[in-house]
Design a protein around this motif. Structure first.
Motif, short mmCIF file in Angstrom:
data_model
loop_
_atom_site.label_atom_id
_atom_site.label_comp_id
_atom_site.label_asym_id
_atom_site.label_seq_id
_atom_site.Cartn_x
_atom_site.Cartn_y
_atom_site.Cartn_z
N MET A 1 0.94 -1.03 -0.17
CA MET A 1 0.01 -0.01 0.02
C MET A 1 0.84 1.32 -0.04
SD MET A 1 -2.68 1.17 2.74
CE MET A 1 -1.41 2.13 3.91
N ARG A 2 0.39 2.29 -0.87
CA ARG A 2 1.31 3.38 -0.84
C ARG A 2 0.32 4.62 -0.44
NH1 ARG A 2 5.64 2.39 -4.26
NH2 ARG A 2 6.11 4.29 -4.59
N THR A 3 1.04 5.44 0.29
CA THR A 3 0.48 6.57 0.97
C THR A 3 0.99 7.74 0.18
OG1 THR A 3 1.63 6.79 2.67
CG2 THR A 3 -0.54 5.68 2.91
N CYS A 4 0.23 8.89 0.13
CA CYS A 4 0.78 10.02 -0.72
C CYS A 4 1.79 10.83 0.14
CB CYS A 4 -0.36 11.10 -0.81
SG CYS A 4 0.05 12.42 -1.95
N LEU A 5 2.81 11.11 -0.52
CA LEU A 5 4.04 11.92 0.20
C LEU A 5 3.55 13.30 0.86
CD1 LEU A 5 7.04 11.10 -2.10
CD2 LEU A 5 6.48 9.99 0.26
N ARG A 6 2.52 13.89 -0.01
CA ARG A 6 2.02 15.19 0.45
C ARG A 6 1.10 15.35 1.57
NH1 ARG A 6 4.46 18.81 -3.06
NH2 ARG A 6 5.19 17.59 -4.94
N CYS A 7 -0.05 14.30 1.28
CA CYS A 7 -1.42 14.57 1.89
C CYS A 7 -1.60 13.39 2.85
CB CYS A 7 -2.36 15.17 1.24
SG CYS A 7 -3.07 13.81 0.04
N ASN A 8 -0.78 12.34 2.52
CA ASN A 8 -0.88 11.07 3.18
C ASN A 8 -2.18 10.25 3.12
OD1 ASN A 8 1.06 9.65 4.82
ND2 ASN A 8 -0.39 9.96 6.68
N THR A 9 -2.65 10.44 1.90
CA THR A 9 -3.83 9.86 1.50
C THR A 9 -3.62 8.52 0.80
OG1 THR A 9 -5.27 12.06 0.96
CG2 THR A 9 -5.94 9.87 -0.04
N MET A 10 -4.47 7.37 0.79
CA MET A 10 -4.01 6.27 0.23
C MET A 10 -4.20 6.48 -1.12
SD MET A 10 -5.81 2.34 0.75
CE MET A 10 -6.18 2.81 2.56
N SER B 1 3.14 9.15 -8.39
CA SER B 1 4.35 8.75 -7.98
C SER B 1 4.71 7.58 -8.98
CB SER B 1 4.08 8.05 -6.34
OG SER B 1 5.34 7.32 -5.79
N PHE B 2 6.04 7.57 -9.30
CA PHE B 2 6.54 6.47 -10.02
C PHE B 2 7.19 5.44 -9.20
CE2 PHE B 2 6.25 9.53 -13.50
CZ PHE B 2 6.07 8.79 -14.65
N TYR B 3 6.92 4.14 -9.36
CA TYR B 3 7.31 2.83 -8.93
C TYR B 3 7.69 1.80 -9.58
CZ TYR B 3 2.88 0.66 -8.08
OH TYR B 3 1.65 0.04 -8.37
N ILE B 4 8.63 1.06 -9.20
CA ILE B 4 8.60 -0.36 -9.80
C ILE B 4 8.30 -1.43 -9.21
CG2 ILE B 4 10.48 -1.63 -10.95
CD1 ILE B 4 11.78 0.56 -11.79
N GLY B 5 7.42 -2.39 -9.65
CA GLY B 5 6.92 -3.49 -8.85
C GLY B 5 7.77 -4.66 -8.25
N ASP B 6 8.77 -4.96 -9.44
CA ASP B 6 9.57 -6.01 -9.00
C ASP B 6 11.03 -5.53 -9.12
OD1 ASP B 6 10.86 -8.40 -9.04
OD2 ASP B 6 10.37 -9.00 -10.82
N CYS C 1 -2.45 10.02 -6.43
CA CYS C 1 -3.40 10.25 -5.04
C CYS C 1 -4.74 11.02 -5.55
CB CYS C 1 -2.65 11.41 -4.39
SG CYS C 1 -3.59 12.02 -3.05
N PRO C 2 -5.75 10.39 -5.02
CA PRO C 2 -7.26 10.95 -5.58
C PRO C 2 -7.62 12.25 -4.79
CG PRO C 2 -7.28 9.06 -3.96
CD PRO C 2 -5.82 9.16 -4.15
#
Ligand code: ZN
Length: 64
Positions: free
Chosen positions: A1-10, A53-58, A46-47
């Motif tokens: 689960m990732r949360t927003c760096l700015r507002c901490n929203t899921m 946010s970019f990320y790599i799954g593997d 973030c809704p």
């Protein structure tokens, strides 16, 4: 689960990156090993504030 760096929203995860450049997508490659594709990045949005946010799954290929 990732949360927003700015507002901490899921964040909404696992979205595909689409860059319209003659059908060519973004690819992450390992430094110094030209052409060795690691993995296509995923995007989480973030809704609440629209932070992307970019990320790599593997990450296994990066660690090696
Ligand atoms: Zn946010």
């Amino acid at each position: 689960m990732r949360t927003c760096l700015r507002c901490n929203t899921m964040m909404i995860e696992d979205l595909d990156v689409k860059v319209d450049m003659q059908g060519y997508g973004i690819k992450i490659t390992k430094k110094g090993v030209f052409g060795d594709t690691v993995k296509k990045p995923k995007v989480a949005v973030c809704p609440q504030c629209g932070e992307i946010s970019f990320y790599i799954g593997d990450l296994d290929k990066l660690k090696g």
